[in-house]
Enzyme design. Structure first.
Site, PDB file in Angstrom:
ATOM      1  N   ASP A   1       0.868  -1.181   0.000  1.00  0.00           N
ATOM      2  CA  ASP A   1       0.000   0.000   0.000  1.00  0.00           C
ATOM      3  C   ASP A   1       0.905   1.231   0.000  1.00  0.00           C
ATOM      4  O   ASP A   1       2.138   1.098  -0.133  1.00  0.00           O
ATOM      5  CB  ASP A   1      -1.001  -0.036   1.175  1.00  0.00           C
ATOM      6  CG  ASP A   1      -0.373   0.317   2.518  1.00  0.00           C
ATOM      7  OD1 ASP A   1       0.871   0.453   2.600  1.00  0.00           O
ATOM      8  OD2 ASP A   1      -1.128   0.451   3.507  1.00  0.00           O
ATOM      9  N   HIS A   2       0.316   2.411   0.155  1.00  0.00           N
ATOM     10  CA  HIS A   2       1.111   3.651   0.106  1.00  0.00           C
ATOM     11  C   HIS A   2       2.177   3.700   1.207  1.00  0.00           C
ATOM     12  O   HIS A   2       3.227   4.280   1.025  1.00  0.00           O
ATOM     13  CB  HIS A   2       0.182   4.860   0.193  1.00  0.00           C
ATOM     14  CG  HIS A   2      -0.737   4.813   1.379  1.00  0.00           C
ATOM     15  ND1 HIS A   2      -1.800   3.924   1.455  1.00  0.00           N
ATOM     16  CD2 HIS A   2      -0.747   5.503   2.552  1.00  0.00           C
ATOM     17  CE1 HIS A   2      -2.430   4.088   2.609  1.00  0.00           C
ATOM     18  NE2 HIS A   2      -1.811   5.031   3.296  1.00  0.00           N
TER      19      HIS A   2
ATOM     20  N   CYS B   1       3.478  -2.700   3.877  1.00  0.00           N
ATOM     21  CA  CYS B   1       2.568  -1.594   4.207  1.00  0.00           C
ATOM     22  C   CYS B   1       3.295  -0.727   5.230  1.00  0.00           C
ATOM     23  O   CYS B   1       4.519  -0.818   5.338  1.00  0.00           O
ATOM     24  CB  CYS B   1       1.197  -2.100   4.668  1.00  0.00           C
ATOM     25  SG  CYS B   1       1.156  -2.968   6.238  1.00  0.00           S
ATOM     26  N   GLY B   2       2.572   0.090   5.981  1.00  0.00           N
ATOM     27  CA  GLY B   2       3.259   0.965   6.921  1.00  0.00           C
ATOM     28  C   GLY B   2       4.001   0.187   7.996  1.00  0.00           C
ATOM     29  O   GLY B   2       5.158   0.459   8.310  1.00  0.00           O
ATOM     30  N   THR B   3       3.300  -0.785   8.569  1.00  0.00           N
ATOM     31  CA  THR B   3       3.891  -1.609   9.634  1.00  0.00           C
ATOM     32  C   THR B   3       4.199  -3.033   9.195  1.00  0.00           C
ATOM     33  O   THR B   3       4.926  -3.743   9.896  1.00  0.00           O
ATOM     34  CB  THR B   3       2.910  -1.710  10.817  1.00  0.00           C
ATOM     35  OG1 THR B   3       1.686  -2.286  10.327  1.00  0.00           O
ATOM     36  CG2 THR B   3       2.633  -0.352  11.439  1.00  0.00           C
ATOM     37  N   GLY B   4       3.580  -3.465   8.121  1.00  0.00           N
ATOM     38  CA  GLY B   4       3.632  -4.874   7.707  1.00  0.00           C
ATOM     39  C   GLY B   4       2.506  -5.690   8.334  1.00  0.00           C
ATOM     40  O   GLY B   4       2.259  -6.832   7.931  1.00  0.00           O
TER      41      GLY B   4
ATOM     42  N   GLY C   1      -1.106  -4.945   8.893  1.00  0.00           N
ATOM     43  CA  GLY C   1      -2.423  -5.039   8.253  1.00  0.00           C
ATOM     44  C   GLY C   1      -2.391  -5.898   7.000  1.00  0.00           C
ATOM     45  O   GLY C   1      -3.296  -6.712   6.743  1.00  0.00           O
TER      46      GLY C   1
ATOM     47  N   ASN D   1       8.855 -22.102   9.825  1.00  0.00           N
ATOM     48  CA  ASN D   1       7.412 -21.935   9.557  1.00  0.00           C
ATOM     49  C   ASN D   1       7.050 -22.197   8.105  1.00  0.00           C
ATOM     50  O   ASN D   1       5.872 -22.166   7.752  1.00  0.00           O
ATOM     51  CB  ASN D   1       6.939 -20.518   9.921  1.00  0.00           C
ATOM     52  CG  ASN D   1       7.423 -20.017  11.258  1.00  0.00           C
ATOM     53  OD1 ASN D   1       7.976 -18.924  11.362  1.00  0.00           O
ATOM     54  ND2 ASN D   1       7.239 -20.811  12.299  1.00  0.00           N
TER      55      ASN D   1
ATOM     56  N   ARG E   1       7.356   2.043   7.425  1.00  0.00           N
ATOM     57  CA  ARG E   1       7.513   3.029   8.495  1.00  0.00           C
ATOM     58  C   ARG E   1       8.256   2.421   9.685  1.00  0.00           C
ATOM     59  O   ARG E   1       8.327   3.023  10.757  1.00  0.00           O
ATOM     60  CB  ARG E   1       6.132   3.545   8.924  1.00  0.00           C
ATOM     61  CG  ARG E   1       5.414   4.278   7.793  1.00  0.00           C
ATOM     62  CD  ARG E   1       3.953   4.585   8.111  1.00  0.00           C
ATOM     63  NE  ARG E   1       3.311   5.205   6.949  1.00  0.00           N
ATOM     64  CZ  ARG E   1       1.990   5.247   6.774  1.00  0.00           C
ATOM     65  NH1 ARG E   1       1.183   4.710   7.662  1.00  0.00           N
ATOM     66  NH2 ARG E   1       1.486   5.817   5.693  1.00  0.00           N
TER      67      ARG E   1
ATOM     68  N   ARG F   1      10.922 -31.997  12.167  1.00  0.00           N
ATOM     69  CA  ARG F   1       9.894 -31.759  13.194  1.00  0.00           C
ATOM     70  C   ARG F   1       9.032 -30.541  12.876  1.00  0.00           C
ATOM     71  O   ARG F   1       7.892 -30.440  13.371  1.00  0.00           O
ATOM     72  CB  ARG F   1      10.539 -31.605  14.574  1.00  0.00           C
ATOM     73  CG  ARG F   1      11.361 -30.344  14.740  1.00  0.00           C
ATOM     74  CD  ARG F   1      12.106 -30.348  16.070  1.00  0.00           C
ATOM     75  NE  ARG F   1      12.787 -29.089  16.343  1.00  0.00           N
ATOM     76  CZ  ARG F   1      13.945 -28.731  15.806  1.00  0.00           C
ATOM     77  NH1 ARG F   1      14.543 -29.532  14.932  1.00  0.00           N
ATOM     78  NH2 ARG F   1      14.515 -27.583  16.133  1.00  0.00           N
ATOM     79  N   HIS F   2       9.534 -29.660  12.042  1.00  0.00           N
ATOM     80  CA  HIS F   2       8.765 -28.455  11.723  1.00  0.00           C
ATOM     81  C   HIS F   2       7.615 -28.753  10.759  1.00  0.00           C
ATOM     82  O   HIS F   2       6.635 -28.015  10.719  1.00  0.00           O
ATOM     83  CB  HIS F   2       9.691 -27.383  11.144  1.00  0.00           C
ATOM     84  CG  HIS F   2      10.810 -27.053  12.083  1.00  0.00           C
ATOM     85  ND1 HIS F   2      10.598 -26.444  13.292  1.00  0.00           N
ATOM     86  CD2 HIS F   2      12.146 -27.305  12.011  1.00  0.00           C
ATOM     87  CE1 HIS F   2      11.743 -26.310  13.924  1.00  0.00           C
ATOM     88  NE2 HIS F   2      12.708 -26.824  13.169  1.00  0.00           N
TER      89      HIS F   2
ATOM     90  N   ARG G   1       4.439 -29.298  12.668  1.00  0.00           N
ATOM     91  CA  ARG G   1       3.852 -28.077  13.220  1.00  0.00           C
ATOM     92  C   ARG G   1       3.182 -27.236  12.133  1.00  0.00           C
ATOM     93  O   ARG G   1       2.093 -26.675  12.352  1.00  0.00           O
ATOM     94  CB  ARG G   1       4.944 -27.282  13.939  1.00  0.00           C
ATOM     95  CG  ARG G   1       5.463 -28.047  15.148  1.00  0.00           C
ATOM     96  CD  ARG G   1       6.765 -27.527  15.676  1.00  0.00           C
ATOM     97  NE  ARG G   1       7.240 -28.372  16.769  1.00  0.00           N
ATOM     98  CZ  ARG G   1       8.482 -28.353  17.244  1.00  0.00           C
ATOM     99  NH1 ARG G   1       9.380 -27.529  16.711  1.00  0.00           N
ATOM    100  NH2 ARG G   1       8.831 -29.140  18.234  1.00  0.00           N
TER     101      ARG G   1
END
Ligand code: RB5
Length: 150
Positions: free
Chosen positions: A8-9, A65-68, A70, A99, A109, A132-133, A136
């Site tokens: 996003d922006h 995004c700004g924080t990652g 959302g 994972n 940001r 083992r992963h 999970r």
């Protein structure tokens, strides 16, 4: 391996730096937008990239995004997606190794362009360890499919 990338922006600055890195390294990618600093809704781009990754097993995703946060929440609603917010090198490495994440999410940001490129490079060049992963990660899939039992 192919890359699906979007933002996003709030993440446009780091996405543009990552695209330069992808071009310089000859990595095939599709840019799902956005393309300007005009305010947009991050779920649109989270969904577009997540759908592409979900539909193509040879594709990893990069979302900004700004924080990652959302955009990761949005991507994680798509079946088969394991999207991880990463802010440092250790997270980018371990989320692939343990994972089997298929999308890395970062915040424009939160981290600068150089760090975003570094985390993308680590993410794209680290393999899932399995062993083992696997059990999970399969449990995460079972939660998603409604078949998880304790
Ligand atoms: C947009 O202002 C901002 O909310 C978005 O980029 C992201 O940080 C959301 O999680």
């Amino acid at each position: 391996m192919k890359v699906a990338i979007g933002c996003d922006h709030g993440g446009l600055n780091i996405k543009n730096a990552i695209i330069e890195y992808l071009k310089e390294n000859g990595i095939e990618f599709t840019d799902f937008g956005c393309y300007t600093e005009e305010s947009v809704d991050y779920p649109i781009y989270g969904y577009k990239v997540a759908k592409e990754v979900s539909d193509n097993s040879d594709t990893l995703g990069v979302l900004c995004c700004g924080t990652g946060i959302g955009i990761s929440m949005s991507a994680n609603k798509v079946k088969g997606i394991r999207a991880a917010v990463c802010t440092n090198e250790f997270m980018a490495e371990m989320t692939r190794r343990h994972n089997n994440s298929n999308i890395i999410c970062m915040g424009g940001r939160i981290i600068d362009e150089a760090m975003a490129v570094k985390l993308t490079d680590i993410f794209l060049n680290t393999e899932f360890e399995g062993d083992r992963h696997t059990k999970r990660v399969d449990m995460i899939t079972a939660i998603e499919e409604g078949t998880f039992e304790l």
